[in-house]
Structures are given as C-alpha cells and as structure tokens.
Design an enzyme around this catalytic site. Structure first.
Site, PDB file in Angstrom:
ATOM      1  N   LYS A  37       0.838  -1.212   0.000  1.00 41.84           N
ATOM      2  CA  LYS A  37       0.000   0.000   0.000  1.00 41.84           C
ATOM      3  C   LYS A  37       0.866   1.253   0.000  1.00 41.84           C
ATOM      4  CE  LYS A  37      -3.696  -2.625   2.155  1.00 41.84           C
ATOM      5  NZ  LYS A  37      -2.965  -3.858   2.504  1.00 41.84           N
TER       6      LYS A  37
HETATM    7  O1  LIG Z   1      -9.124  -3.975   1.575  1.00 42.38           O
HETATM    8  C1  LIG Z   1      -8.201  -4.688   1.984  1.00 42.38           C
HETATM    9  C2  LIG Z   1      -6.907  -4.563   1.504  1.00 42.38           C
HETATM   10  C3  LIG Z   1      -5.962  -5.432   1.958  1.00 42.38           C
HETATM   11  N1  LIG Z   1      -6.248  -6.393   2.863  1.00 42.38           N
HETATM   12  C4  LIG Z   1      -5.171  -7.324   3.254  1.00 42.38           C
HETATM   13  O2  LIG Z   1      -5.510  -8.650   2.788  1.00 42.38           O
HETATM   14  C5  LIG Z   1      -5.182  -9.623   3.774  1.00 42.38           C
HETATM   15  C6  LIG Z   1      -6.441 -10.257   4.329  1.00 42.38           C
HETATM   16  O3  LIG Z   1      -6.117 -11.213   5.305  1.00 42.38           O
HETATM   17  P1  LIG Z   1      -7.202 -12.240   5.930  1.00 42.38           P
HETATM   18  O4  LIG Z   1      -6.437 -12.925   7.013  1.00 42.38           O
HETATM   19  O5  LIG Z   1      -7.615 -13.191   4.837  1.00 42.38           O
HETATM   20  O6  LIG Z   1      -8.326 -11.442   6.444  1.00 42.38           O
HETATM   21  C7  LIG Z   1      -4.360  -8.884   4.820  1.00 42.38           C
HETATM   22  O7  LIG Z   1      -3.015  -8.871   4.415  1.00 42.38           O
HETATM   23  C8  LIG Z   1      -4.910  -7.452   4.732  1.00 42.38           C
HETATM   24  O8  LIG Z   1      -3.991  -6.484   5.171  1.00 42.38           O
HETATM   25  C9  LIG Z   1      -7.511  -6.512   3.333  1.00 42.38           C
HETATM   26  O9  LIG Z   1      -7.842  -7.382   4.173  1.00 42.38           O
HETATM   27  N2  LIG Z   1      -8.465  -5.650   2.883  1.00 42.38           N
END
Ligand SMILES: O=c1ccn([C@@H]2O[C@H](COP(=O)(O)O)[C@@H](O)[C@H]2O)c(=O)[nH]1
Length: 280
Positions: free
Chosen positions: A96
């Site tokens: 990001k």
């Molecule tokens: O809108 C967003 C952008 C980035 N993320 C990122 O994706 C993963 C989600 O992890 P989970 O464990 O599957 O929930 C994580 O790295 C977030 O920082 C997001 O969730 N939403």
C-alpha cells in the site's frame, strides 16, 4: 506475468485463489521457532503445501517490516523461493505504497528492480504523480486501492461529491488515464457484496484483487456472482483462514486442505461462468 498468462494459469489450476502470507511470529507453530529463519521455514512449508491450488501469493509487508532487517530478509527469501520453484505463481507485495514522485520511484525500484515481485498495492490518494513511477516497469502491475474490505471503507471511499459520484468511482475512472487493464488492477473487498456490480460498471475488464474471504467473513459466492467477468477477472485472497488453519506440526497439510476447499468452490464458479469445461 501478463494478463493472458494469468488467465491461462487460472484455467489450468481451476483456481483464482491468492494465498496471503501474513506470517506472524506469534502465530506460527512452536516447533518452527528453533529454525534459523522461522518465518521463511513457515512460508516455504505453506507454499509447498498450497501451490497446487492457487495462482498467486500475497505477502503483506507489515508482517515482515515489523521484524526489522530479519523480517525483510525472510520476505526476500520467500519471493526468491517462489520465483525459483514456482515461476507460474503471481507474486503481490501488499505494501500500500504511494508518495511524491521521487519517493514512489524508490518504492518502485525496491519492489520491481530489487525484489522482483509481479505487483505492488498502491494507495491512489496522492494522485497521478504518486502512481506513475510504478508504471514505468512494463511487465509489472499496480494494484490500486478502490473499495477496501474494512468498515472504514465507508469513511472516505464511499463519500459522494456534489454530483453524487463516490470517491472509489473517481479512483476507478481517473486511474484509467494512467494505465490499461494490462498493467493495473484494483483492490475490492470481498465484504462489499453487490458493490461489485458498481465496480464492474467502471472496470469491466480489469482484474480485481479481492481480500476479505475467510477470517473477515466475505462471501466467495457473492464475489463470483457479482464480480467475475469472462476472463475471470478475480484474484481472491485468503490469508489467516489458510495459513493458520492449524497450529500443530501438521499445519501445512491443514493449510493444503483449506486451500483445496476454496479451490473446489472456485472451480464450480469458473465452470458456471463457462470459463472451464467441467467441474474439478
Ligand atoms: O481492503 C483490503 C486490503 C488489503 N487487505 C489485506 O488482505 C489480507 C487479508 O487477510 P485475511 O487474514 O484473509 O483477512 C491482509 O493482508 C490485509 O492487510 C484486506 O484485508 N483488505
């Protein structure tokens, strides 16, 4: 990797799963802590166990940076391991980033020249000159935040201007002056449900990186129903639900099983859309 190659991999694997490598030293199985590099040992085991069922990996930089130099070494080793052993996997650095031009240029250099990932997530809010430096690498992708998975996505991204245009719509429209769907994707949260219909009005052909299934409770069914296009157009990420499916010494086989379950569901949606001929 270009758009066509990514689509071919999706058809071959019958999967549009991206496994998130959000590796937290406090959550990995105890027995790995005696390894020289526990984070890399965990990632290597997860990658070897899940690669059959996914087309992409997404290490989130926060998990590596939080450990300082050692964490960054684990991150670089993970990317190098993927490149060498699984060259058909699409690698996303979820960082990001985005800053004034000359600073963005350094971020781009670090991810595309030095570490050599396929894509980096970028925040669009500093505008064109903050995004453009990432686009000078013809084979690399920028994944722009559009409508994120968290509750706070309502605070700015959903706000409307005097003409009723929402901020995420402005991001989708304006950013298409900067790059085509061959070099740009958008982040859209799996928790956004029917909002995928609105996203597709402005970005019918783009790939969307979709985090938020699994631990955040987003619906894969809804994502596929409202977000899939004729070339799939989706990379759905799951991090915690796969990599921490189990904490025992058998953690990797549980992760494999969790990835396989998601892949099976995905194969069904690809079949329903006519992208692959028959269910896996
Ligand atoms: O809108 C967003 C952008 C980035 N993320 C990122 O994706 C993963 C989600 O992890 P989970 O464990 O599957 O929930 C994580 O790295 C977030 O920082 C997001 O969730 N939403």
């Amino acid at each position: 990797m270009n758009k066509q190659q990514l689509f071919e991999n999706i058809k071959k694997k019958q999967s549009f799963l991206c496994v998130g490598l959000d590796t937290d030293i406090k959550k990995i199985p105890q027995h790995l802590l005696s390894e020289e590099d526990p984070i890399f040992a965990f990632n290597k085991a997860i990658i070897d166990a899940t690669a059959d069922y996914c087309v992409a990996y997404k290490p989130n930089l926060a998990f590596y940076e939080s450990l300082g130099v050692t964490g960054m070494l684990s991150f670089e080793k993970t990317v190098a391991y993927l490149r060498e052993n699984y060259p058909d996997q699409f690698i996303i650095a979820d960082a990001k980033r985005g800053d004034i031009g000359n600073t963005s240029e350094m971020y781009a250099r670090s991810f595309f020249d030095h570490i050599k990932v396929d894509a980096v997530t970028v925040a669009p809010y500093m505008g064109e000159d903050s995004v453009k430096p990432f686009l000078i690498y013809p084979e690399a992708w920028v994944i722009l935040l559009a409508l994120t998975s968290n509750k706070g996505s309502q605070d700015f991204q959903m706000t409307e201007d005097a003409n009723g245009e929402r901020l995420f719509e402005k991001v989708l429209k304006k950013s298409q002056d900067w790059a085509t769907d061959e070099q740009m994707m958008y982040v859209v949260g799996a928790t956004q449900g029917k909002m995928f219909l609105d996203i597709r009005k402005y970005a019918p052909n783009h790939f969307l990186l979709v985090p938020g299934v699994g631990a955040q409770g987003g619906s894969l069914h809804e994502v596929a129903q409202y977000g899939m296009n004729d070339e799939c157009g989706l990379l759905v990420n799951s991090s915690r639900a796969i990599i921490y499916a189990d904490k025992s010494e058998n953690f990797a086989s549980f992760a494999r099983k969790a990835a396989e379950e998601v892949q099976r569901e995905m194969a069904g949606y690809l079949h329903d859309k006519g992208i692959i001929p028959c269910k896996a």
